[in-house]
Design a protein around this motif. Structure first.
Motif, PDB file in Angstrom:
ATOM      1  N   THR A   1       0.842  -1.192   0.000  1.00 48.63           N
ATOM      2  CA  THR A   1       0.000   0.000   0.000  1.00 48.63           C
ATOM      3  C   THR A   1       0.879   1.244   0.000  1.00 48.63           C
ATOM      4  O   THR A   1       1.872   1.327   0.720  1.00 48.63           O
ATOM      5  CB  THR A   1      -0.916   0.032   1.247  1.00 48.63           C
ATOM      6  N   ALA A   2       0.508   2.180  -0.833  1.00 48.81           N
ATOM      7  CA  ALA A   2       1.268   3.418  -0.963  1.00 48.81           C
ATOM      8  C   ALA A   2       0.861   4.390   0.135  1.00 48.81           C
ATOM      9  O   ALA A   2      -0.272   4.354   0.642  1.00 48.81           O
ATOM     10  CB  ALA A   2       1.010   4.046  -2.333  1.00 48.81           C
ATOM     11  N   ALA A   3       1.775   5.265   0.481  1.00 51.65           N
ATOM     12  CA  ALA A   3       1.467   6.318   1.451  1.00 51.65           C
ATOM     13  C   ALA A   3       0.454   7.265   0.831  1.00 51.65           C
ATOM     14  O   ALA A   3       0.555   7.632  -0.339  1.00 51.65           O
ATOM     15  CB  ALA A   3       2.734   7.081   1.814  1.00 51.65           C
TER      16      ALA A   3
ATOM     17  N   ALA B   1       1.126  13.045   3.793  1.00 43.61           N
ATOM     18  CA  ALA B   1       2.493  13.456   4.112  1.00 43.61           C
ATOM     19  C   ALA B   1       2.971  12.797   5.408  1.00 43.61           C
ATOM     20  O   ALA B   1       4.146  12.426   5.529  1.00 43.61           O
ATOM     21  CB  ALA B   1       2.568  14.972   4.225  1.00 43.61           C
ATOM     22  N   ALA B   2       2.079  12.624   6.347  1.00 44.91           N
ATOM     23  CA  ALA B   2       2.442  11.985   7.620  1.00 44.91           C
ATOM     24  C   ALA B   2       2.822  10.515   7.397  1.00 44.91           C
ATOM     25  O   ALA B   2       3.787  10.019   7.990  1.00 44.91           O
ATOM     26  CB  ALA B   2       1.294  12.096   8.611  1.00 44.91           C
ATOM     27  N   GLU B   3       2.070   9.827   6.547  1.00 45.74           N
ATOM     28  CA  GLU B   3       2.392   8.432   6.240  1.00 45.74           C
ATOM     29  C   GLU B   3       3.730   8.336   5.508  1.00 45.74           C
ATOM     30  O   GLU B   3       4.519   7.420   5.766  1.00 45.74           O
ATOM     31  CB  GLU B   3       1.286   7.800   5.385  1.00 45.74           C
ATOM     32  N   ALA B   4       3.977   9.278   4.595  1.00 48.24           N
ATOM     33  CA  ALA B   4       5.244   9.289   3.868  1.00 48.24           C
ATOM     34  C   ALA B   4       6.407   9.506   4.830  1.00 48.24           C
ATOM     35  O   ALA B   4       7.444   8.842   4.727  1.00 48.24           O
ATOM     36  CB  ALA B   4       5.222  10.371   2.788  1.00 48.24           C
ATOM     37  N   ARG B   5       6.242  10.424   5.775  1.00 49.18           N
ATOM     38  CA  ARG B   5       7.277  10.698   6.769  1.00 49.18           C
ATOM     39  C   ARG B   5       7.509   9.469   7.649  1.00 49.18           C
ATOM     40  O   ARG B   5       8.646   9.087   7.934  1.00 49.18           O
ATOM     41  CB  ARG B   5       6.877  11.913   7.625  1.00 49.18           C
TER      42      ARG B   5
ATOM     43  N   GLU C   1      10.810   4.832   9.071  1.00 49.92           N
ATOM     44  CA  GLU C   1      10.938   3.381   9.228  1.00 49.92           C
ATOM     45  C   GLU C   1      12.090   2.860   8.373  1.00 49.92           C
ATOM     46  O   GLU C   1      12.869   2.016   8.816  1.00 49.92           O
ATOM     47  CB  GLU C   1       9.632   2.697   8.822  1.00 49.92           C
ATOM     48  N   MET C   2      12.218   3.390   7.156  1.00 55.56           N
ATOM     49  CA  MET C   2      13.296   2.959   6.265  1.00 55.56           C
ATOM     50  C   MET C   2      14.653   3.320   6.849  1.00 55.56           C
ATOM     51  O   MET C   2      15.569   2.496   6.853  1.00 55.56           O
ATOM     52  CB  MET C   2      13.115   3.596   4.881  1.00 55.56           C
TER      53      MET C   2
ATOM     54  N   SER D   1       5.014   4.016  -3.001  1.00 52.50           N
ATOM     55  CA  SER D   1       4.752   5.404  -2.615  1.00 52.50           C
ATOM     56  C   SER D   1       5.626   6.412  -3.357  1.00 52.50           C
ATOM     57  O   SER D   1       5.517   7.612  -3.111  1.00 52.50           O
ATOM     58  CB  SER D   1       4.995   5.567  -1.111  1.00 52.50           C
ATOM     59  N   GLN D   2       6.472   5.953  -4.236  1.00 50.77           N
ATOM     60  CA  GLN D   2       7.458   6.824  -4.865  1.00 50.77           C
ATOM     61  C   GLN D   2       6.826   7.994  -5.625  1.00 50.77           C
ATOM     62  O   GLN D   2       7.260   9.138  -5.488  1.00 50.77           O
ATOM     63  CB  GLN D   2       8.360   6.026  -5.804  1.00 50.77           C
ATOM     64  N   ALA D   3       5.810   7.735  -6.403  1.00 55.87           N
ATOM     65  CA  ALA D   3       5.177   8.813  -7.173  1.00 55.87           C
ATOM     66  C   ALA D   3       4.586   9.867  -6.236  1.00 55.87           C
ATOM     67  O   ALA D   3       4.752  11.071  -6.455  1.00 55.87           O
ATOM     68  CB  ALA D   3       4.096   8.240  -8.081  1.00 55.87           C
ATOM     69  N   PHE D   4       3.910   9.407  -5.181  1.00 60.70           N
ATOM     70  CA  PHE D   4       3.327  10.344  -4.207  1.00 60.70           C
ATOM     71  C   PHE D   4       4.415  11.161  -3.527  1.00 60.70           C
ATOM     72  O   PHE D   4       4.286  12.375  -3.359  1.00 60.70           O
ATOM     73  CB  PHE D   4       2.489   9.570  -3.182  1.00 60.70           C
ATOM     74  N   MET D   5       5.506  10.491  -3.140  1.00 65.52           N
ATOM     75  CA  MET D   5       6.585  11.178  -2.426  1.00 65.52           C
ATOM     76  C   MET D   5       7.329  12.162  -3.330  1.00 65.52           C
ATOM     77  O   MET D   5       7.804  13.189  -2.857  1.00 65.52           O
ATOM     78  CB  MET D   5       7.539  10.161  -1.806  1.00 65.52           C
TER      79      MET D   5
END
Length: 161
Positions: free
Chosen positions: A13-15, A18-22, A27-28, A78-82
């Protein structure tokens, strides 16, 4: 094709915010930092010749590697969103990953060297055992005769010490 022969496809699942992306980026960084710490400890032990102690990190390294692969999958999804919402976060992850990759390369080099050295030792021991087991015979012309395959005995090595 059987179910065992097919590769498992996992969807990540993609982020979505912005909070999910962060949180995903944190985590990474966390899993890479933990993996680097384990790899550095293993590398130092193997360099010091303490192979048994270095092997003890295997299960932890496997666990962290699985977590890393899962997190990378989520990041790819999530890369495109980020790229749109947090390009600086993505750039920071790329820099951290470059450091991670360099440390991993050092670890792989040390492990490959240890493997080559141990293989050379085993081959040397095997050559010495074979040399002692082969009868010394000569041909009619006074030259040393090549041993037949029936005089060669395999070397058995126990991996449990």
């Amino acid at each position: 094709m059987t179910a065992q022969g097919q590769a498992r496809k996992t969807t990540y699942t993609a982020a979505a915010s912005a909070a999910e992306a962060r949180a995903l980026a944190d985590e990474m960084v966390s899993v890479m930092s933990e993996l680097i710490a384990v790899i550095e400890q293993e590398t130092e032990l193997v360099r010091a010749g303490k192979l048994r102690e270095g092997m003890a990190f295997g299960p932890r390294k496997t666990e962290l590697s699985r977590h890393y692969v899962t997190t990378v999958g989520r990041l790819k999804a999530s890369q495109a969103f980020m790229k749109q919402t947090a390009p600086e976060l993505l750039a920071s992850l790329h820099r951290h990953h470059d450091t991670f990759r360099a440390m991993l390369q050092v670890n792989l080099t040390v492990l490959a060297t240890a493997h080559a050295v141990s293989e050379k030792i085993v081959r040397g021991v095997n050559a010495e055992v074979q040399r002692r087991n082969i009868p010394s015979t000569y041909t009619a012309g006074g030259h040393r005769a090549a041993p037949g395959s029936r005089h060669l005995t395999p070397l058995a090595v126990s991996r449990t010490l």
